[in-house]
Design an enzyme around this catalytic site. Structure first.
Site, PDB file in Angstrom:
ATOM      1  N   SER A 181       0.670  -1.004  -0.083  1.00 12.76           N
ATOM      2  CA  SER A 181       0.007  -0.100   0.003  1.00 12.76           C
ATOM      3  C   SER A 181       0.731   1.389   0.100  1.00 12.76           C
ATOM      4  O   SER A 181       0.332   2.312  -0.440  1.00 12.76           O
ATOM      5  CB  SER A 181      -0.954  -0.072   1.164  1.00 12.76           C
ATOM      6  OG  SER A 181      -0.240  -0.069   2.292  1.00 12.76           O
ATOM      7  N   HIS A 209      -4.946  -2.929  -2.988  1.00  9.71           N
ATOM      8  CA  HIS A 209      -4.637  -1.875  -4.045  1.00  9.71           C
ATOM      9  C   HIS A 209      -4.332  -2.779  -5.352  1.00  9.71           C
ATOM     10  O   HIS A 209      -3.996  -2.080  -6.235  1.00  9.71           O
ATOM     11  CB  HIS A 209      -3.177  -1.456  -3.473  1.00  9.71           C
ATOM     12  CG  HIS A 209      -3.518  -0.473  -2.271  1.00  9.71           C
ATOM     13  ND1 HIS A 209      -4.109   0.853  -2.353  1.00  9.71           N
ATOM     14  CD2 HIS A 209      -3.388  -0.780  -0.996  1.00  9.71           C
ATOM     15  CE1 HIS A 209      -3.911   1.123  -0.875  1.00  9.71           C
ATOM     16  NE2 HIS A 209      -3.865   0.149  -0.252  1.00  9.71           N
ATOM     17  N   LYS A 239     -11.355   0.978  -2.639  1.00  7.28           N
ATOM     18  CA  LYS A 239     -10.381   1.680  -3.296  1.00  7.28           C
ATOM     19  C   LYS A 239     -10.882   1.710  -4.773  1.00  7.28           C
ATOM     20  O   LYS A 239     -11.620   2.356  -5.071  1.00  7.28           O
ATOM     21  CB  LYS A 239      -9.071   1.017  -3.008  1.00  7.28           C
ATOM     22  CG  LYS A 239      -8.844   1.005  -1.543  1.00  7.28           C
ATOM     23  CD  LYS A 239      -7.322   0.779  -1.202  1.00  7.28           C
ATOM     24  CE  LYS A 239      -7.306   0.695   0.468  1.00  7.28           C
ATOM     25  NZ  LYS A 239      -7.711   1.616   1.348  1.00  7.28           N
TER      26      LYS A 239
END
Ligand SMILES: Cc1ncc(COP(=O)(O)O)c(C=O)c1O
Length: 385
Positions: A181, A209, A239
C-alpha cells in the site's frame, strides 16, 4: 478522570515533538479535485483508482437501494442483516476472481482481523511480510499464532523460516499485501505459492490496491503473468471499487467457515444496502471496461517515466524523502502548485522512510501528470535532474 486526560495529553505531546501528530483535515472531494483549507487541489492521494465513487450509475444504484431497503442493515448478517443484495455481490465477486465463493465483510480491516484468526491459532505459524498492512498484523496478533515477520518480498527469508519452524506447527499461513500500500510494489506471489505448496502452508494475498488495477483486466495480483494459485484472495471495496467493505474470495468450504467462525463477520452489523448496491454497480463497470481499468497503471507509469523512477507496478508511486518534517515540507510545496500529495509518515511507514505517496486514477489528465512531474522535480529535494 485526571489521569486519563494526562495520559492522552502526554502521548499527544510526544507525537507533536516527533513531528508525528496527525489531524484529520476536512476534505471535500469531487472527482479528482479536492477542497481543503480553502484551496482547490488536484488530488494524487485518493485510492479511488477508477473514480467510481462518483460514477452516476454507482451513485444511482446506492440511492435506489437506500430507498428500497433503508439506510442500514439493522443487524449482523447472521441475524437479519443479510439483505438480498449481498448474494448478488458475492456471486459477482467470485465470478470475477474465478473462485468458488466470496464472503463480504464490513471493511478490509475487519476482513483480515476476522479471516486470519479463523484459520490459525496458538498451535500454528504465521509468516507476514514486514511491510504488510496494519490489518494483516492485527489479524496475526489476534490469532495467537507464532508470528514471524520476513524481510520485504524476501522469498529466501520465507524459505529459511519455513525450514526452521514449519515442522513444529500444525498449520501455517503466509500473509502478504499483493500490492504494497505504501510502496506500490508487488508481492512475489509465484515464488510464495511454490513455497506454500512445498511446506503445506496456506497463502493469503491482500489485494486492496491490486483489485481493479493490476492483473488480467483488473482481477488483481494473483492474475499477473498468467496467474498464480492464491487460495485466500482478500481485498477491499473501498479503493478501485469506490465504496466500502472487504471481501475474501476462496473455496466454498473456506467461505462457509468464515461465515461461521470469523468473529468480525459474525459479530458486526451488515453493510448498509446502498453500499452493497454501489459495489455491484462498480463491479459491473470493472468487468465491462478493461480499457478503462488499464488507465491507473498507465498513468502511474507515465509519471515514473517522466522522473526516471523505476517502472510503476501498480497505481502507487512512492518518493521516499526520509524524515517526517521533510515529507511534510515537500507536500506543502506541491500544494503551492495546486497538487494534493499527502505526506506518509511513521508509524504507517518505517522510521526514516517518510515519503510522498502518489496514487494515480483513471481520470488524471496526462497533461496534469506531466505538470506534476515538473513540480516534483522542482520541489522535492534530490530529484532535480
Ligand atoms: C493493503 C490494505 N489492506 C487493507 C486495507 C483496509 O481496507 P479498508 O479501508 O477497507 O478497511 C487497506 C487500506 O485501507 C490496505 O491498504
Amino acid at each position: 478522570m485526571r489521569s486519563l486526560d494526562e495520559f492522552a495529553l502526554g502521548k499527544l505531546a510526544a507525537l507533536e515533538h516527533a513531528g508525528l501528530r496527525r489531524r484529520p483535515v476536512e476534505t471535500a472531494r469531487a472527482g479528482i479535485w479536492v477542497e481543503r483549507e480553502g484551496r482547490r487541489l488536484l488530488s494524487f492521494s485518493c485510492n479511488d483508482y477508477l473514480n467510481l465513487s462518483g460514477h452516476p450509475a454507482v451513485v444511482a444504484a446506492a440511492v435506489a437501494a437506500a430507498e428500497r431497503y433503508g439506510s442500514g442493515a439493522g443487524a449482523s448478517r447472521l441475524v437479519t442483516g443479510n439483505h438480498p443484495l449481498y448474494a448478488e455481490l458475492e456471486t459477482r465477486l467470485a465470478q470475477f476472481k474465478e473462485t468458488e465463493a466470496a464472503c463480504v465483510f464490513g471493511s478490509g480491516y475487519l476482513a483480515n482481523s476476522g479471516i486470519i484468526p479463523a484459520l490459525v491459532g496458538s498451535d500454528d505459524l504465521i509468516l507476514v511480510d514486514e511491510l504488510s498492512h496494519a490489518c494483516i498484523n492485527a489479524g496475526a496478533k489476534l490469532s495467537g499464532a507464532v508470528l514471524h515477520r520476513y524481510r520485504h518480498t524476501d522469498v529466501a527469508h520465507v524459505e529459511a523460516l519455513l525450514e526452521a519452524h514449519r515442522s513444529r506447527h500444525v498449520r501455517a499461513l503466509i500473509a502478504t499485501d499483493g500490492v504494497f500500500s505504501m510502496d506500490g510494489d508487488l508481492a512475489p506471489l509465484g515464488a510464495l505459492s511454490r513455497l506454500a505448496a512445498r511446506f503445506d502452508t496456506w497463502l493469503l494475498a491482500d489485494d486492496a490496491h491490486g483489485f481493479g488495477v493490476v492483473g488480467r483486466d483488473g482481477r488483481g495480483s494473483a492474475f499477473i503473468n498468467g496467474g498464480v494459485d492464491v487460495p485466500l484472495q482478500m481485498g477491499t471495496l473501498s479503493k478501485a471499487v469506490g465504496g466500502y467493505g472487504g471481501y475474501l474470495c476462496a473455496s466454498s468450504a473456506v467461505v462457509e467457515l468464515m461465515r461461521n467462525r470469523a468473529r468480525t463477520f459474525v459479530y458486526s452489523t451488515g453493510l448498509p444496502p446502498a453500499v452493497v448496491a454501489a459495489a455491484i454497480a462498480a463491479l459491473d463497470i470493472i468487468a465491462d471496461e478493461p480499457d478503462y481499468v488499464a488507465q491507473p497503471l498507465r498513468k502511474a507509469r507515465l509519471f515514473a517515466r517522466a522522473l526516471n523512477l523505476p517502472a510503476a507496478q501498480s497505481a502507487i508511486v512512492p518518493i521516499i524523502v526520509g524524515e517526517a518534517e521533510a515529507a511534510l515540507a515537500a507536500s506543502a510545496a506541491l500544494a503551492e502548485d495546486g497538487f494534493l500529495v499527502v505526506a506518509i509518515r511513521p508509524p504507517t511507514v518505517p522510521a526514516g522512510t517518510a515519503r510522498l505517496r502518489f496514487a494515480f486514477t483513471a481520470q488524471h489528465p496526462d497533461a496534469e501528470i506531466a505538470r506534476l512531474a515538473e513540480a516534483v522535480r522542482d520541489r522535492v529535494p534530490g530529484l532535480a535532474s
